[in-house]
Design a protein around this motif. Sequence first.
Motif, short mmCIF file in Angstrom:
data_model
loop_
_atom_site.label_atom_id
_atom_site.label_comp_id
_atom_site.label_asym_id
_atom_site.label_seq_id
_atom_site.Cartn_x
_atom_site.Cartn_y
_atom_site.Cartn_z
N VAL A 145 0.85 -1.19 0.00
CA VAL A 145 0.00 0.00 0.00
C VAL A 145 0.89 1.24 0.00
O VAL A 145 1.72 1.42 0.90
N ASP A 146 0.74 2.09 -1.01
CA ASP A 146 1.56 3.30 -1.07
C ASP A 146 0.75 4.55 -1.38
O ASP A 146 1.31 5.61 -1.66
N ARG A 147 -0.61 4.43 -1.34
CA ARG A 147 -1.44 5.60 -1.60
C ARG A 147 -2.37 5.83 -0.43
O ARG A 147 -2.81 4.89 0.25
N LEU A 148 -2.72 7.10 -0.18
CA LEU A 148 -3.65 7.42 0.88
C LEU A 148 -5.01 6.78 0.63
O LEU A 148 -5.63 6.21 1.53
N ILE A 149 -5.49 6.88 -0.59
CA ILE A 149 -6.77 6.26 -0.95
C ILE A 149 -6.45 4.87 -1.49
O ILE A 149 -6.01 4.71 -2.62
N ASN A 150 -6.67 3.87 -0.66
CA ASN A 150 -6.29 2.51 -1.03
C ASN A 150 -7.39 1.49 -0.82
O ASN A 150 -7.21 0.31 -1.11
#
Length: 660
Positions: A145-150
């Motif tokens: 996971v590397d995005r705020l919206i995941n």
Amino acid sequence: MAKGVSAQDLFKLKSVTQPLAAGRQVVFVENGIDEAANDYRAQLKRLDAAGYVQTVAVNGKLNVQPAVAGDQLFYAATVGDAKAQLFQVNVTGGEPKLVTTTSPDEAVNTVIAAADGRSVFFKTTATAEHPKLPSPQKFPQTRHVDRLINKADGYGWLPLDVTYRLRRYQPATGVVDELFQQGNDFSLTSVSDDGQAVTILQDDQPDNDRDFAHGAYRFDVVTRQLTDLTASFAHGHFDDATLSPDGQQVALIGDDGAFGRHTVANLYLVDQAGQHVTNLTADLQADLSPEFAGDFVQQAGGKLVRWLSADQVVFAACFHAHSQLYVGNSQGVKLVDDTARQIVDFTVVDAQTVVLAVSYQDQPSALVRLDLTSGQETALYDPNAAYEDTHEFAHPQRFDFQAADGQALEGWYLPAQTTAAKQPVLLYVHGGPHANYGETFFYEFQVHASRGFGVVFFNPRGSTSYGQDFESHVNGHYGEDDYTDVMTGLDTALAKFPQLDADRQYIAGGSYGGFMTTWAVGHTHRFAAAVAQRAVTNWISLFGTSDIGFYFNPEELATDLFDEGGAAAYWQASPLAYAPQVTTPIRLLHGEWDMRCPISQSEEFFTAVKRAGVDADLVRYPQSFHGISRGGLPSLRIQRLDDMTAWFTAHPTVTNNDQA
């Protein structure tokens, strides 16, 4: 004597959505629930000019998104365990034919035909990932996971490898071609009459998870050029875009983002180059992107504006908890229907006529034809006519009242279907908070009424359909006027309807309504029992665990968690902070897959009050997202109602004499 609505009647009641006028006939979706399969179903039906209703397509579980080209009906169907594909069938019925030959990982999402019948456009989503939890794999893979919206409630973990495509099918040649593909999602919203242009909605900055501008774009099918129609709206969020018949103008429903994610929507007209934008509803105190807090509508089409002619549009809005219908052009808008109901979907027959899919508090669903000139309305189809011959819905009584500061408010009382002189009163609080109760069917309320509860419900400050100031009032003020609004409404109902038993008061609500329920029991001991569903109880932990917390919380609480004083403000607005004051017996209901308000929110509150000796329990619903009461597993929707009734009946009186 006619029967009321039982919980099991969820499997008997039907709704109609997505009407599509094609000549003198109307194609529509009829929705129901299969009890044996414990799943939702949708089939396509056709209403001909003589009023005869015919089933056209029933292949698979869901048959939706009807589009007519010539004498052929195109639609998306989900068959077996396969992802939705594009099918076609003669509009009068016959054997459906599979059109798409996409990969097993590609699903059809939206289908729209050009008016000239020469092309059918459809959007697809392709991913091999499985979103729902848990993912039972013998050799599971890690997830990076590397995005705020995941993640997204109702879906699960967002796919890391996904392709969105716009495709076109030409019936004359049988050719399916790809117009474009991209890695960020978009919505296909309209097609010009000649099929030479389409409109889409998509994020303006898809790689920036902290930029929520969601714009409208025009795609030229011939040149493959994409034009930003809303470039002048740096923070705008648009929910619909519809090309005029000649393709020269686009009608937009959306907002400029001035009040963040809860900005009231307007109607705009823009030229095809996106250079000249006109707001037609700036002075209209209505919400053009309504959010009815109901539990019955399935497979709504989502179209908010359509063209009546080359220069005139028709659109629905929500005003003071009911739908209104307007027509408009570049000179302004005119109200043409103000009936107390919800307009779920609508379609244009001709420049003077529309067909509406509607819902009333005491009628689940119907199709009606409305003459825009005379206002004359004709009933076309009621999918529940046979049911209504043997059942009686509870009939609501609407009333007005004032808050302590003089603010005008409105509410409803749904009488219990009982011969008893007194009836227990159930105060129900809607979610959102930027939504509204209103003139639409609420299955759950009908069940409570048939079980002997008088249901009262209100639209406190923060609700939609009463203008921007009313909607924004709650932001930064959770648990203040919104709380006193619902308590004042309850007191008004008790005084106005003496059959309501003041010794048997109950409270329930989900999401924001769950917040209000847990907040209330921390601030009063008047209720005999409470049921809090998918509640927000701790804003601090919600910030980092909800799929929307990192941006929803700062807007709603008017401060960021990491601003000076932010953590203190979050805690002060959290029901968990007042758990030591709770004495009311409380049952917490929560879906284990909830990503909007994770189940830990209920776990925290349960632990706090149970440790203090409060009569409390927590019911966990497996395989259930945040919207369990709206689109969750049908068996669990019924179980949930039984769990509520059991809790209320087990607590017939207030056990603590402190009526603070």
